[in-house]
Design a protein around this motif. Structure first.
Motif, mmCIF file in Angstrom:
data_model
loop_
_atom_site.group_PDB
_atom_site.id
_atom_site.type_symbol
_atom_site.label_atom_id
_atom_site.label_comp_id
_atom_site.label_asym_id
_atom_site.label_seq_id
_atom_site.Cartn_x
_atom_site.Cartn_y
_atom_site.Cartn_z
ATOM 1 N N PHE A 81 0.847 -1.191 0.000
ATOM 2 C CA PHE A 81 0.000 0.000 0.000
ATOM 3 C C PHE A 81 0.882 1.240 0.000
ATOM 4 O O PHE A 81 1.844 1.331 0.770
ATOM 5 N N PHE A 82 0.551 2.188 -0.881
ATOM 6 C CA PHE A 82 1.246 3.473 -0.924
ATOM 7 C C PHE A 82 0.228 4.587 -0.687
ATOM 8 O O PHE A 82 -0.827 4.612 -1.320
ATOM 9 N N LEU A 83 0.578 5.496 0.218
ATOM 10 C CA LEU A 83 -0.256 6.662 0.502
ATOM 11 C C LEU A 83 0.304 7.843 -0.271
ATOM 12 O O LEU A 83 1.380 8.346 0.041
ATOM 13 N N SER A 84 -0.423 8.284 -1.289
ATOM 14 C CA SER A 84 0.045 9.414 -2.086
ATOM 15 C C SER A 84 -0.272 10.737 -1.408
ATOM 16 O O SER A 84 0.584 11.615 -1.319
ATOM 17 N N ASN A 85 -1.496 10.893 -0.916
ATOM 18 C CA ASN A 85 -1.891 12.120 -0.207
ATOM 19 C C ASN A 85 -1.405 12.033 1.239
ATOM 20 O O ASN A 85 -2.169 11.831 2.177
ATOM 21 N N GLY A 86 -0.093 12.213 1.396
ATOM 22 C CA GLY A 86 0.569 11.930 2.663
ATOM 23 C C GLY A 86 0.151 12.807 3.823
ATOM 24 O O GLY A 86 0.487 12.499 4.972
ATOM 25 N N HIS A 87 -0.587 13.893 3.574
ATOM 26 C CA HIS A 87 -1.021 14.732 4.688
ATOM 27 C C HIS A 87 -2.011 14.021 5.599
ATOM 28 O O HIS A 87 -2.185 14.424 6.751
ATOM 29 N N ILE A 88 -2.653 12.942 5.122
ATOM 30 C CA ILE A 88 -3.551 12.203 6.005
ATOM 31 C C ILE A 88 -2.774 11.128 6.770
ATOM 32 O O ILE A 88 -3.282 10.045 7.057
ATOM 33 N N SER A 89 -1.565 11.475 7.164
ATOM 34 C CA SER A 89 -0.707 10.558 7.913
ATOM 35 C C SER A 89 -1.318 10.071 9.223
ATOM 36 O O SER A 89 -1.014 8.943 9.642
ATOM 37 N N PRO A 90 -2.163 10.841 9.938
ATOM 38 C CA PRO A 90 -2.706 10.308 11.193
ATOM 39 C C PRO A 90 -3.416 8.966 11.031
ATOM 40 O O PRO A 90 -3.219 8.054 11.837
ATOM 41 N N VAL A 91 -4.233 8.818 9.997
ATOM 42 C CA VAL A 91 -4.925 7.542 9.815
ATOM 43 C C VAL A 91 -3.936 6.450 9.416
ATOM 44 O O VAL A 91 -4.049 5.299 9.867
ATOM 45 N N PHE A 92 -2.957 6.776 8.612
ATOM 46 C CA PHE A 92 -1.952 5.806 8.184
ATOM 47 C C PHE A 92 -1.163 5.292 9.387
ATOM 48 O O PHE A 92 -0.999 4.089 9.581
ATOM 49 N N THR A 123 10.848 8.332 4.997
ATOM 50 C CA THR A 123 11.567 7.061 5.090
ATOM 51 C C THR A 123 12.861 7.146 5.876
ATOM 52 O O THR A 123 13.358 6.118 6.343
ATOM 53 N N GLU A 124 13.419 8.341 6.044
ATOM 54 C CA GLU A 124 14.729 8.419 6.696
ATOM 55 C C GLU A 124 14.676 8.030 8.162
ATOM 56 O O GLU A 124 15.705 7.690 8.755
ATOM 57 N N GLU A 125 13.479 8.058 8.767
ATOM 58 C CA GLU A 125 13.360 7.680 10.174
ATOM 59 C C GLU A 125 13.217 6.171 10.358
ATOM 60 O O GLU A 125 13.230 5.680 11.484
ATOM 61 N N GLY A 126 13.043 5.445 9.260
ATOM 62 C CA GLY A 126 12.936 3.992 9.349
ATOM 63 C C GLY A 126 11.670 3.508 10.021
ATOM 64 O O GLY A 126 11.700 2.519 10.765
ATOM 65 N N LEU A 127 10.561 4.169 9.784
ATOM 66 C CA LEU A 127 9.305 3.755 10.398
ATOM 67 C C LEU A 127 8.733 2.552 9.644
ATOM 68 O O LEU A 127 8.431 2.651 8.449
ATOM 69 N N PRO A 128 8.573 1.409 10.305
ATOM 70 C CA PRO A 128 8.017 0.229 9.628
ATOM 71 C C PRO A 128 6.655 0.515 9.016
ATOM 72 O O PRO A 128 5.809 1.174 9.629
ATOM 73 N N GLY A 129 6.459 0.042 7.805
ATOM 74 C CA GLY A 129 5.202 0.236 7.099
ATOM 75 C C GLY A 129 5.246 1.351 6.087
ATOM 76 O O GLY A 129 4.395 1.413 5.197
ATOM 77 N N VAL A 130 6.237 2.261 6.215
ATOM 78 C CA VAL A 130 6.360 3.378 5.284
ATOM 79 C C VAL A 130 7.451 3.056 4.274
ATOM 80 O O VAL A 130 8.616 2.915 4.634
ATOM 81 N N ARG A 131 7.080 2.943 3.008
ATOM 82 C CA ARG A 131 8.030 2.568 1.967
ATOM 83 C C ARG A 131 8.437 3.724 1.073
ATOM 84 O O ARG A 131 9.339 3.585 0.256
ATOM 85 N N VAL A 132 7.765 4.860 1.215
ATOM 86 C CA VAL A 132 8.116 6.013 0.396
ATOM 87 C C VAL A 132 7.681 7.282 1.121
ATOM 88 O O VAL A 132 6.654 7.289 1.809
ATOM 89 N N ALA A 133 8.497 8.326 1.014
ATOM 90 C CA ALA A 133 8.079 9.623 1.537
ATOM 91 C C ALA A 133 6.943 10.152 0.670
ATOM 92 O O ALA A 133 6.988 10.047 -0.557
ATOM 93 N N SER A 134 5.925 10.709 1.307
ATOM 94 C CA SER A 134 4.788 11.204 0.519
ATOM 95 C C SER A 134 4.247 12.482 1.137
ATOM 96 O O SER A 134 4.527 12.816 2.277
ATOM 97 N N GLY A 135 3.478 13.171 0.362
ATOM 98 C CA GLY A 135 2.945 14.460 0.775
ATOM 99 C C GLY A 135 3.161 15.512 -0.292
ATOM 100 O O GLY A 135 2.416 16.481 -0.375
ATOM 101 N N SER A 136 4.202 15.331 -1.126
ATOM 102 C CA SER A 136 4.320 16.146 -2.338
ATOM 103 C C SER A 136 3.333 15.556 -3.334
ATOM 104 O O SER A 136 3.610 14.523 -3.955
ATOM 105 N N LEU A 137 2.191 16.183 -3.450
ATOM 106 C CA LEU A 137 1.057 15.545 -4.121
ATOM 107 C C LEU A 137 1.335 15.224 -5.590
ATOM 108 O O LEU A 137 2.058 15.934 -6.270
ATOM 109 N N GLY A 138 0.737 14.132 -6.033
ATOM 110 C CA GLY A 138 0.817 13.731 -7.436
ATOM 111 C C GLY A 138 1.803 12.627 -7.724
ATOM 112 O O GLY A 138 1.840 12.106 -8.838
ATOM 113 N N GLN A 139 2.612 12.215 -6.738
ATOM 114 C CA GLN A 139 3.699 11.284 -7.014
ATOM 115 C C GLN A 139 3.372 9.823 -6.719
ATOM 116 O O GLN A 139 4.021 8.917 -7.226
#
Length: 298
Positions: A81-92, A123-139
């Protein structure tokens, strides 16, 4: 993606919930997490997080095959699963924690100094479950395409899911990726659009005018499903239908109708709660509406 080193602990299987009532209880607890997280630091994005709660709960507790621990960045033989709209990180973050990727107590560090739970997933913090930095919309769709093609090269039969916001579809890269996916027959991919009709400045109709999204994605060569994203009774069959349409030569898109702020009456349907935290009184009102049988607040 690089392989992670082997962990000494035994593998932790993903939770599998069969009962819709149990899924609803998990969703209510996740929504409690969301409002408490953003309230604690007076920042974050509760509206879209609440609206997408049922989807992420369905994916992580019912639909996807995944292994929370030890976490493998490649996700071989797992659904991704990839979260593109990364601003909704609380639910993720809440869903990741409650499905076993990291301790639930860590939710209390959201957006705090030196926390792994940054405002947008990184991703630089090594949080399990996160495979890509997101929040720059469209990627996110482009990233998911790469992962899906890697699975094909590896003869991995699992599926890649990616969630996008409807306001995010104003980004041109989304449509470049949509064109690429159909042309290259990336048919192990399920895209999901959170069609709540709201973005930070107002309704999507007023700001960008998305038009007929079904017709647009079909014109780009996708198979399209539409469904209610806030009712498990309709969401689960829509996800099942989407899975059944994979590997037939076309990518699949689920247009998921939700309400921003779903579950908290004073937030529902309003763009004003896109990125505003509740105050003390509003928090208590939200928690009263989000009662659970067995409270497991962190």
């Amino acid at each position: 993606m690089s392989h992670s080193s082997p962990a000494a602990t035994a593998p932790v299987a993903a939770p599998q919930v069969q009962s819709i009532d149990e899924l609803k209880q998990i969703a209510a607890q996740v929504r409690r997490d969301i409002v408490r997280m953003v309230h604690a630091v007076n920042s974050g994005h509760p509206g879209g997080s609440l609206g997408c709660t049922d989807l992420l709960v369905a994916l992580y507790f019912k639909v996807m095959k995944h292994q929370p621990a030890p976490f493998d960045m490649d996700g071989r033989d797992q659904d991704l699963f990839f979260l593109s709209n990364g601003h909704i990180s609380p639910v993720f973050y809440s869903v990741l924690a409650r499905s076993g990727y990291f301790p639930v107590s860590e939710l209390g560090t959201f957006r705090k100094l030196n926390s792994r739970l940054q405002g947008h997933p990184a991703t630089e913090e090594g949080l399990p479950g996160v495979r890509v930095a997101s929040g720059s919309l469209g990627q996110g769709l482009s990233v998911a395409l790469g992962a899906a093609q890697a699975k094909k090269l590896n003869q991995d039969e699992r599926t890649v899911f990616v969630l996008m916001g409807d306001g995010e579809l104003e980004e041109g890269q989304i449509w470049e990726a949509a064109m690429y996916a159909a042309h290259h027959k990336v048919d192990n991919l399920i895209g999901i659009v959170d069609r709540n009709g709201q973005q930070i400045d107002g309704s999507t109709d007023q700001i960008g005018g998305l038009g007929d999204l079904r017709a647009k994605f079909e014109a780009f060569g996708w198979k399209v499903i539409e469904g209610d994203g806030n009712q498990f009774e309709t969401l689960l069959p829509a996800l099942e239908e989407a899975q059944a349409l994979t590997r037939q030569g076309q990518p699949v898109m689920l247009l998921m109708d939700t309400q921003m702020g779903f579950g908290v009456d004073y937030m529902m349907g309003s763009h004003k709660w896109h990125g505003v935290a509740p105050n003390d009184e509003q928090l208590e009102k939200a928690l009263q509406q989000l009662e659970v049988e067995r409270n497991s607040d962190y």
